[in-house]
Every structure is written in C-alpha cells, then in structure tokens.
Motif scaffolding. Structure first.
Motif, short mmCIF file in Angstrom:
data_model
loop_
_atom_site.label_atom_id
_atom_site.label_comp_id
_atom_site.label_asym_id
_atom_site.label_seq_id
_atom_site.Cartn_x
_atom_site.Cartn_y
_atom_site.Cartn_z
N TYR A 86 -15.98 8.77 25.14
CA TYR A 86 -15.45 7.50 25.63
C TYR A 86 -16.27 6.32 25.11
N GLU A 87 -17.60 6.47 25.12
CA GLU A 87 -18.46 5.39 24.63
C GLU A 87 -18.23 5.14 23.14
N ARG A 88 -18.07 6.26 22.37
CA ARG A 88 -17.81 6.07 20.94
C ARG A 88 -16.48 5.36 20.71
N GLU A 89 -15.45 5.73 21.48
CA GLU A 89 -14.15 5.06 21.34
C GLU A 89 -14.24 3.58 21.70
N GLU A 90 -14.99 3.25 22.73
CA GLU A 90 -15.14 1.85 23.11
C GLU A 90 -15.87 1.06 22.04
N VAL A 91 -16.91 1.66 21.46
CA VAL A 91 -17.63 0.97 20.39
C VAL A 91 -16.72 0.74 19.19
N LYS A 92 -15.93 1.78 18.84
CA LYS A 92 -15.01 1.62 17.72
C LYS A 92 -13.98 0.55 18.00
N ARG A 93 -13.43 0.55 19.22
CA ARG A 93 -12.42 -0.45 19.55
C ARG A 93 -12.99 -1.87 19.51
N PHE A 94 -14.19 -2.06 20.04
CA PHE A 94 -14.81 -3.39 20.03
C PHE A 94 -15.12 -3.85 18.60
N THR A 95 -15.71 -2.93 17.82
CA THR A 95 -16.05 -3.31 16.44
C THR A 95 -14.80 -3.54 15.62
N ARG A 96 -13.72 -2.76 15.89
CA ARG A 96 -12.46 -2.97 15.16
C ARG A 96 -11.89 -4.35 15.45
N ARG A 97 -11.90 -4.76 16.73
CA ARG A 97 -11.40 -6.08 17.09
C ARG A 97 -12.28 -7.18 16.49
N SER A 98 -13.59 -6.96 16.51
CA SER A 98 -14.50 -7.96 15.94
C SER A 98 -14.30 -8.08 14.44
N ARG A 99 -14.13 -6.93 13.77
CA ARG A 99 -13.89 -6.99 12.32
C ARG A 99 -12.57 -7.68 12.00
N ARG A 100 -11.54 -7.39 12.81
CA ARG A 100 -10.25 -8.03 12.57
C ARG A 100 -10.34 -9.54 12.77
N ARG A 101 -11.09 -9.97 13.81
CA ARG A 101 -11.26 -11.40 14.06
C ARG A 101 -12.02 -12.07 12.91
N ARG A 102 -13.09 -11.43 12.47
CA ARG A 102 -13.85 -12.00 11.35
C ARG A 102 -13.02 -12.04 10.08
N LEU A 103 -12.20 -11.04 9.86
CA LEU A 103 -11.35 -11.02 8.67
C LEU A 103 -10.31 -12.15 8.73
N THR A 104 -9.76 -12.37 9.94
CA THR A 104 -8.77 -13.46 10.09
C THR A 104 -9.40 -14.81 9.80
N TRP A 105 -10.60 -15.04 10.37
CA TRP A 105 -11.30 -16.31 10.11
C TRP A 105 -11.63 -16.46 8.63
N PHE A 106 -12.03 -15.39 8.01
CA PHE A 106 -12.38 -15.45 6.59
C PHE A 106 -11.17 -15.79 5.73
N ILE A 107 -10.06 -15.13 6.01
CA ILE A 107 -8.83 -15.40 5.24
C ILE A 107 -8.37 -16.84 5.46
N GLY A 108 -8.42 -17.34 6.73
CA GLY A 108 -8.03 -18.72 7.00
C GLY A 108 -8.91 -19.72 6.27
N ALA A 109 -10.23 -19.47 6.28
CA ALA A 109 -11.14 -20.40 5.60
C ALA A 109 -10.90 -20.40 4.10
N VAL A 110 -10.69 -19.21 3.52
CA VAL A 110 -10.43 -19.14 2.08
C VAL A 110 -9.12 -19.84 1.73
N THR A 111 -8.10 -19.64 2.55
CA THR A 111 -6.81 -20.30 2.30
C THR A 111 -6.94 -21.82 2.36
N LEU A 112 -7.68 -22.31 3.38
CA LEU A 112 -7.87 -23.75 3.51
C LEU A 112 -8.61 -24.31 2.31
N LEU A 113 -9.65 -23.62 1.88
CA LEU A 113 -10.40 -24.09 0.71
C LEU A 113 -9.54 -24.12 -0.53
#
Length: 317
Positions: free
Chosen positions: A77-104
């Motif tokens: 359960y702890e491993r699944e929670e860590v994966k889920r949190f890191t997956r959401r964090s990676r997705r959020r960082r990827l979205t911000w990165f794509i938006g910043a690159v598009t704006l530039l």
C-alpha cells in the motif's frame, strides 16, 4: 452397655440427657457471649487447562503468517501511494514545463515576426489631403522606410508633419506587412489678413496657413482693427463667416469688428453693407439676409441691418 472399642468416652459436658439439647456454656458476667465461628471450606484453585503442544504450535504459526501478510500488504500500500503521488507530481511538472515551453515559443515567434525585416516599411499611403500634396508628406517621413512596422518612430513622424501649417491633425495606421497609412485632416482657410508685406491666409483658429503678396480670390478680408486673432472681436467675426451659407460667403468682401457686438459685413459688387451685430443667432440672421438680398438690386447701394433678425431693416447705403 459396653462401650465399643476404639471410641473415647464422651466428655461430661457433651453428655446430656436424652431428648434434651446440650446447654451452651455460661457466659461470664459482664461479657457478651461470642458468636459461634462458622467454618468456611477452603476454595480450591483449578489449574488452567493447557492445550496440547501441537495445537499451540499451529496457532503461533497462523498468527505469524497473518502478521507477515499484514506487513506485506502495508508495504504494498505504501509503495502504491508513493507511486501515485510521484506520478501526479511528475504529470503536474510536465504540464507546467510544456506550458512554459509553448509560451516561450509563441512569444519568440511573435517577437521575431514583429521585429523581423520581413515586416519592414516599404509603402506610405496618404489619405484625406488636398491642399498638401502626398509627395510632400511621403518625403517628410521617408526616414521611416526600411524600419519594422513595430519600431516606427511616431514622435519623429509627428515632428515632421507639424511643419505643414495646413495639416491640423493626422492619424497613422500600420498595415502589415509593409504599409503605413497616414490619414490627414487639413485646416480650411476662412479669410485673409492684410499685412504690410501682403496677405496672410488664416483658418478659423487664426493659424496662418500661407503668406502671399496678392490677395487670394474667394477669401474675405478679416479686419479687426488693432485687435489680434486671439481676442473676442476676431472670434465673433470668424463665427459669422462659419455660419453663413456658401452662396453668401462668396459675396462677402470684408468682415470687420472692433468688439464682439459690432460685426459688419461688406459685400462685393456695389459695396452693400450688413450690420450684423453680435454672433448670436447667426444662422437666423444669415437666412434673413439671404431673403432680403433677393429683394434688392445687387448694383444698388443698400444697407441691411439684421442685428435684430425678427425686425430687419433695409435702407440706402
């Protein structure tokens, strides 16, 4: 009767008469007889029943297996929670990165396109002019040719066009990819001022549009005596000229005034005069004057008084 063998002889106090109960012992004088002591049977402790060794071993094994299973489930359960949190964090960082690159990329593309030589000025189009030639205006702002439309120096354009007295105002419009449109609003000559060196053509604001030696045709002379073009006498004279219809304006030779209330017109031809008075009700006075002129001989010396338009007076000059 013989006493059986093996039994002691009863004590005297225990012996009694048959059929009578034994007397209790007498209590001493002044003391309360003691309560008989009740004998309580001792409680025997039952030893716990212990299961056989084989049963105890099976229960311990089952408990140990359950504990290990719970630990594994918890770690999973702890491993699944860590994966889920890191997956959401990676997705959020990827979205911000794509938006910043598009704006530039967009900003860079727009900036490059706006300031690129591909949008440089090559054509100047002039609209709304009649007294000032288009060639003169284009020549005045020729220094802007070759610059990107976004970097045109509007202050320089304003400075160059302000040198033309006939231009009252102008508006510039950049039309990509290579055109600048200049919309001109010119000043309209309203009369002339007689000077020692000739005549000065002026507009309604008193701005000198041109200086010539000979009197321009079709423009009345504005005579404000010793007053200047900034006083009320000049303003009243200009208001009268602006209120009369075009056919009457062509017949006015001179408009004179020394105060705002004594405007006088002199017509061409026989020199007929018009007492106008103040600039109030100028539109009504103009209609009355046109009607009066139609009833008179243009070659006769006539004096019209329309200072009171409701009671006009026509007399000999």
């Amino acid at each position: 009767m013989k006493r059986p063998e093996g039994f002691d002889r009863p004590r005297p106090e225990q012996e009694g008469r048959p059929g009578k109960a034994a007397r209790p012992p007498r209590a001493e004088k002044g003391r309360r007889p003691a309560d008989p002591v009740k004998k309580v049977a001792p409680v025997q402790k039952t030893p716990p029943v212990m299961p056989p060794p084989s049963v105890r071993s099976d229960e311990a094994s089952t408990a140990e297996r359950d504990l290990k299973r719970a630990a594994r489930e918890r770690r999973r359960y702890e491993r699944e929670e860590v994966k889920r949190f890191t997956r959401r964090s990676r997705r959020r960082r990827l979205t911000w990165f794509i938006g910043a690159v598009t704006l530039l990329v967009v900003v860079g593309a727009v900036t490059g396109a706006v300031y690129s030589p591909l949008l440089a000025l090559t054509t100047i189009r002039v609209e709304g002019n009649s007294a000032v030639s288009s060639a003169q205006i284009r020549s005045a702002v020729a220094g802007q040719v070759g610059r990107p439309l976004a970097t045109l120096d509007t202050a320089s354009i304003k400075r160059e066009l302000s040198r033309f007295p006939l231009i009252r105002s102008f508006v510039t419009e950049a039309v990509p990819p290579h055109t600048l449109v200049i919309k001109v609003s010119e000043r309209t000559p309203i009369g002339t001022l007689s000077t020692a060196s000739g005549f000065s053509v002026i507009d309604a604001a008193g701005v000198v549009l041109d200086r010539v030696k000979d009197r321009p045709a079709g423009l009345p002379i504005v005579d404000v005596k010793s007053a200047t073009t900034t006083n009320q006498a000049f303003s009243a004279s200009v208001s009268v000229l602006l209120s009369v219809p075009a056919e009457l304006l062509k017949k006015i030779d001179t408009v004179s005034a020394s105060t705002p209330d004594d405007v006088t017109l002199t017509l061409t031809g026989a020199g007929q005069t018009v007492v106008w008075g103040s600039a109030e009700d100028s539109a009504l006075k103009a209609r009355v004057l046109v009607a009066l002129i139609a009833t008179q001989d243009p070659n006769a010396a006539v004096k019209y008084d329309v200072s009171a338009p409701s009671r006009p007076v026509v007399g000999s000059g």
